[in-house]
Design a protein around this motif. Sequence first.
Motif, PDB file in Angstrom:
ATOM      1  N   GLY A  83      39.586  45.308  28.388  1.00 11.77           N
ATOM      2  CA  GLY A  83      39.382  44.553  29.622  1.00 11.77           C
ATOM      3  C   GLY A  83      39.138  45.469  30.801  1.00 11.77           C
ATOM      4  N   THR A 132      39.498  42.283  36.918  1.00  7.68           N
ATOM      5  CA  THR A 132      40.246  42.515  38.157  1.00  7.68           C
ATOM      6  C   THR A 132      41.247  43.659  37.993  1.00  7.68           C
ATOM      7  OG1 THR A 132      40.031  40.174  38.652  1.00  7.68           O
ATOM      8  CG2 THR A 132      41.720  41.367  39.864  1.00  7.68           C
ATOM      9  N   VAL A 133      42.069  43.580  36.959  1.00  3.81           N
ATOM     10  CA  VAL A 133      43.123  44.593  36.774  1.00  3.81           C
ATOM     11  C   VAL A 133      42.542  45.869  36.155  1.00  3.81           C
ATOM     12  CG1 VAL A 133      45.349  45.093  35.693  1.00  3.81           C
ATOM     13  CG2 VAL A 133      44.876  42.774  36.524  1.00  3.81           C
ATOM     14  N   LEU A 169      36.772  47.809  26.077  1.00  2.00           N
ATOM     15  CA  LEU A 169      36.261  46.562  25.506  1.00  2.00           C
ATOM     16  C   LEU A 169      36.029  45.533  26.611  1.00  2.00           C
ATOM     17  CD1 LEU A 169      35.705  44.980  22.777  1.00  2.00           C
ATOM     18  CD2 LEU A 169      37.988  43.993  23.126  1.00  2.00           C
ATOM     19  N   VAL A 170      34.840  44.957  26.646  1.00  2.00           N
ATOM     20  CA  VAL A 170      34.510  43.899  27.624  1.00  2.00           C
ATOM     21  C   VAL A 170      33.701  42.825  26.893  1.00  2.00           C
ATOM     22  CG1 VAL A 170      34.525  45.377  29.679  1.00  2.00           C
ATOM     23  CG2 VAL A 170      32.420  45.140  28.338  1.00  2.00           C
ATOM     24  N   ARG A 171      33.471  41.715  27.603  1.00  2.00           N
ATOM     25  CA  ARG A 171      32.659  40.648  27.009  1.00  2.00           C
ATOM     26  C   ARG A 171      31.174  40.889  27.294  1.00  2.00           C
ATOM     27  NH1 ARG A 171      36.116  35.673  28.002  1.00  2.00           N
ATOM     28  NH2 ARG A 171      35.938  36.568  30.068  1.00  2.00           N
ATOM     29  N   LYS A 229      27.407  44.135  32.909  1.00  2.00           N
ATOM     30  CA  LYS A 229      27.934  44.057  34.295  1.00  2.00           C
ATOM     31  C   LYS A 229      28.126  45.458  34.861  1.00  2.00           C
ATOM     32  CE  LYS A 229      30.991  40.013  34.024  1.00  2.00           C
ATOM     33  NZ  LYS A 229      32.411  39.632  33.965  1.00  2.00           N
ATOM     34  N   MET A 242      43.080  42.325  29.110  1.00  2.00           N
ATOM     35  CA  MET A 242      41.972  41.373  28.910  1.00  2.00           C
ATOM     36  C   MET A 242      42.449  39.935  28.973  1.00  2.00           C
ATOM     37  SD  MET A 242      41.073  41.945  24.869  1.00  2.00           S
ATOM     38  CE  MET A 242      40.173  40.452  24.510  1.00  2.00           C
ATOM     39  N   LEU A 282      42.517  37.118  20.443  1.00  2.00           N
ATOM     40  CA  LEU A 282      41.936  38.434  20.175  1.00  2.00           C
ATOM     41  C   LEU A 282      42.845  39.538  20.720  1.00  2.00           C
ATOM     42  CD1 LEU A 282      39.639  40.191  19.134  1.00  2.00           C
ATOM     43  CD2 LEU A 282      38.462  39.868  21.324  1.00  2.00           C
ATOM     44  N   ALA A 317      49.692  43.791  30.469  1.00  2.00           N
ATOM     45  CA  ALA A 317      50.073  42.961  31.627  1.00  2.00           C
ATOM     46  C   ALA A 317      50.090  41.492  31.216  1.00  2.00           C
ATOM     47  CB  ALA A 317      49.042  43.160  32.740  1.00  2.00           C
ATOM     48  N   ASN A 318      49.949  41.238  29.920  1.00  2.00           N
ATOM     49  CA  ASN A 318      49.642  39.901  29.412  1.00  2.00           C
ATOM     50  C   ASN A 318      50.905  39.113  29.048  1.00  2.00           C
ATOM     51  OD1 ASN A 318      48.688  37.722  27.971  1.00  2.00           O
ATOM     52  ND2 ASN A 318      47.096  38.903  26.912  1.00  2.00           N
ATOM     53  N   ALA A 339      54.006  45.241  34.207  1.00  2.00           N
ATOM     54  CA  ALA A 339      53.048  44.462  35.014  1.00  2.00           C
ATOM     55  C   ALA A 339      53.061  42.973  34.689  1.00  2.00           C
ATOM     56  CB  ALA A 339      51.632  45.009  34.786  1.00  2.00           C
ATOM     57  N   GLY A 352      41.327  37.335  43.305  1.00  2.00           N
ATOM     58  CA  GLY A 352      41.744  37.975  42.048  1.00  2.00           C
ATOM     59  C   GLY A 352      43.170  37.642  41.649  1.00  2.00           C
ATOM     60  N   ALA A 410      50.601  39.566  42.533  1.00  2.00           N
ATOM     61  CA  ALA A 410      49.288  39.350  41.898  1.00  2.00           C
ATOM     62  C   ALA A 410      48.252  40.170  42.639  1.00  2.00           C
ATOM     63  CB  ALA A 410      48.906  37.868  41.934  1.00  2.00           C
ATOM     64  N   GLY A 411      47.113  40.375  41.964  1.00  2.00           N
ATOM     65  CA  GLY A 411      46.022  41.137  42.577  1.00  2.00           C
ATOM     66  C   GLY A 411      45.715  42.385  41.757  1.00  2.00           C
TER      67      GLY A 411
HETATM   68  N1  LIG Z   1      44.982  39.348  38.180  1.00  2.00           N
HETATM   69  C1  LIG Z   1      46.275  39.483  38.404  1.00  2.00           C
HETATM   70  O1  LIG Z   1      46.764  39.420  39.545  1.00  2.00           O
HETATM   71  C2  LIG Z   1      47.212  39.716  37.262  1.00  2.00           C
HETATM   72  C3  LIG Z   1      46.795  39.650  35.959  1.00  2.00           C
HETATM   73  N2  LIG Z   1      47.682  39.864  34.940  1.00  2.00           N
HETATM   74  C4  LIG Z   1      47.217  39.793  33.569  1.00  2.00           C
HETATM   75  O2  LIG Z   1      46.305  40.853  33.331  1.00  2.00           O
HETATM   76  C5  LIG Z   1      45.327  40.444  32.368  1.00  2.00           C
HETATM   77  C6  LIG Z   1      43.941  40.619  32.951  1.00  2.00           C
HETATM   78  O3  LIG Z   1      43.821  39.864  34.114  1.00  2.00           O
HETATM   79  P1  LIG Z   1      42.514  39.994  35.054  1.00  2.00           P
HETATM   80  O4  LIG Z   1      42.096  41.397  35.141  1.00  2.00           O
HETATM   81  O5  LIG Z   1      42.842  39.241  36.280  1.00  2.00           O
HETATM   82  O6  LIG Z   1      41.441  39.173  34.193  1.00  2.00           O
HETATM   83  P2  LIG Z   1      39.851  39.215  34.320  1.00  2.00           P
HETATM   84  O7  LIG Z   1      39.377  37.907  33.792  1.00  2.00           O
HETATM   85  O8  LIG Z   1      39.434  39.645  35.671  1.00  2.00           O
HETATM   86  O9  LIG Z   1      39.426  40.396  33.307  1.00  2.00           O
HETATM   87  C7  LIG Z   1      39.471  40.258  31.923  1.00  2.00           C
HETATM   88  C8  LIG Z   1      38.690  41.397  31.289  1.00  2.00           C
HETATM   89  O10 LIG Z   1      38.798  41.293  29.876  1.00  2.00           O
HETATM   90  C9  LIG Z   1      37.500  41.153  29.306  1.00  2.00           C
HETATM   91  N3  LIG Z   1      37.601  40.150  28.227  1.00  2.00           N
HETATM   92  C10 LIG Z   1      38.180  38.941  28.296  1.00  2.00           C
HETATM   93  N4  LIG Z   1      38.079  38.300  27.117  1.00  2.00           N
HETATM   94  C11 LIG Z   1      37.395  39.130  26.296  1.00  2.00           C
HETATM   95  C12 LIG Z   1      36.948  39.042  24.951  1.00  2.00           C
HETATM   96  N5  LIG Z   1      37.182  37.962  24.214  1.00  2.00           N
HETATM   97  N6  LIG Z   1      36.282  40.084  24.424  1.00  2.00           N
HETATM   98  C13 LIG Z   1      36.043  41.204  25.165  1.00  2.00           C
HETATM   99  N7  LIG Z   1      36.437  41.359  26.454  1.00  2.00           N
HETATM  100  C14 LIG Z   1      37.104  40.324  27.006  1.00  2.00           C
HETATM  101  C15 LIG Z   1      36.578  40.668  30.405  1.00  2.00           C
HETATM  102  O11 LIG Z   1      35.268  41.099  30.138  1.00  2.00           O
HETATM  103  P3  LIG Z   1      34.049  40.809  31.173  1.00  2.00           P
HETATM  104  O12 LIG Z   1      34.351  41.671  32.364  1.00  2.00           O
HETATM  105  O13 LIG Z   1      32.837  41.241  30.456  1.00  2.00           O
HETATM  106  O14 LIG Z   1      34.109  39.349  31.483  1.00  2.00           O
HETATM  107  C16 LIG Z   1      37.195  41.361  31.625  1.00  2.00           C
HETATM  108  O15 LIG Z   1      36.705  42.678  31.725  1.00  2.00           O
HETATM  109  C17 LIG Z   1      45.703  38.991  32.009  1.00  2.00           C
HETATM  110  O16 LIG Z   1      46.527  38.995  30.878  1.00  2.00           O
HETATM  111  C18 LIG Z   1      46.476  38.521  33.224  1.00  2.00           C
HETATM  112  O17 LIG Z   1      47.383  37.485  32.927  1.00  2.00           O
HETATM  113  C19 LIG Z   1      48.992  40.171  35.170  1.00  2.00           C
HETATM  114  C20 LIG Z   1      49.470  40.260  36.430  1.00  2.00           C
HETATM  115  C21 LIG Z   1      48.630  39.992  37.593  1.00  2.00           C
END
Ligand SMILES: NC(=O)C1=CN([C@@H]2O[C@H](COP(=O)(O)OP(=O)(O)OC[C@H]3O[C@@H](n4cnc5c(N)ncnc54)[C@H](OP(=O)(O)O)[C@@H]3O)[C@@H](O)[C@H]2O)C=CC1
Length: 337
Positions: free
Chosen positions: A10, A13-14, A42-44, A48, A75, A80, A98-99, A123, A178, A294-295
Amino acid sequence: METVRIALLGAGTVGGCLVELLGAHRGRLEAFGYRPELVSVLVRDAGKPRPGIPPHLLTTDPAAIAEADVLIEVMGGTKLAGELVLRALEADTPVITANKALLAERWGELRGYAEAGLLYYEASVMAGTPVIGALQSLWGNRLLELHGILNGTCNYILGRLEAGIPYAQALKEAQDKGYAEADPTLDVGGFDAAHKLTVLSRLTVDPDFAWEEVRANTRGIEHLTPELLDEARANGQVIRLVASLFPEGGRWVGKVRPVRLPASHPLALMGSVRNAMVCRTQEVGELVFSGAGAGGHVTASAVLGDLYRLVSGQPGHLPIPNALPLPDIRVEALEEA
Ligand SMILES: NC(=O)C1=CN([C@@H]2O[C@H](COP(=O)(O)OP(=O)(O)OC[C@H]3O[C@@H](n4cnc5c(N)ncnc54)[C@H](OP(=O)(O)O)[C@@H]3O)[C@@H](O)[C@H]2O)C=CC1
Ligand SMILES: N[C@@H](CC=O)C(=O)O
């Protein structure tokens, strides 16, 4: 100098903020004797723009994740992410995550690895405000009850509703900043706070605390209107989504719901996206933790903190080894809204 190979799941945002912070902390990590090296991300969508990430490290293929010394999972999701985290743990590779959804819902598979010290998750609850480590440091206490504002998105939305901003706009703002989950129903339905409360419960009162029970006791904020919030304010109260852990009917109960708090309550004083937690223990009495919950940078800072913990030889976050006896006390009465 030892190289620490990092596989990142992932870069949203984070993850994006983590890459930025890793760059800024390179010197300090090297002073510790470790050179961080991203080996795959790893990303989707590999198309980007991802500042700071060399394109050749990006992959959309989970089978192509490079071998690493640590897996950092930011992620989200339980399927997954769960498979990849378990695959790493089975190979004795430490995991930083952080999940909270994953931790809450797939604990049966993860618990043994957490007990072995391979799982780091500061986190996951209150993001950069360090309550996971703090609650572990309180094992010398007997916890009596705990109440927290654990979801920044809901707190932000409630603050904006109080300011007269419509619900849909307030949610959109939280997403743009975010704060919200990829699926914001997890936030506004109370499930994200329930995931976090489940994680805290296993750290403090019972390593077997069941996610399903917390889930069954969860209500969100979707039914709240500016009128209800105004009416509460006219009565010297504020309405907040509160997650509580307390003894009732001979067992520990975990519950998430909107409650009416006196405006002077420590949980009512938190503005905007701040999180807060009040816990009462027999030995120390009342403790209040508050801070950003958060953020991107806020959360990435806690993930990086876990990396420091790992390279300095500290184990991951351990659940409490056995269930805490139930205290025979009167708990704080909170009025549901
Ligand atoms: N945002 C926050 O304030 C906080 C978040 N968290 C946790 O952190 C984690 C990430 O959050 P956040 O960064 O906000 O989420 P985002 O949706 O911003 O980012 C998720 C990332 O994972 C990638 N991804 C998601 N699903 C897949 C998949 N099936 N295959 C490959 N890549 C994948 C996405 O790819 P692509 O970029 O290509 O879409 C993206 O880069 C979560 O578990 C969330 O609960 C915890 C505390 C605070
Ligand atoms: N969506 C979550 C992000 C942090 O855990 C929140 O709003 O609190």
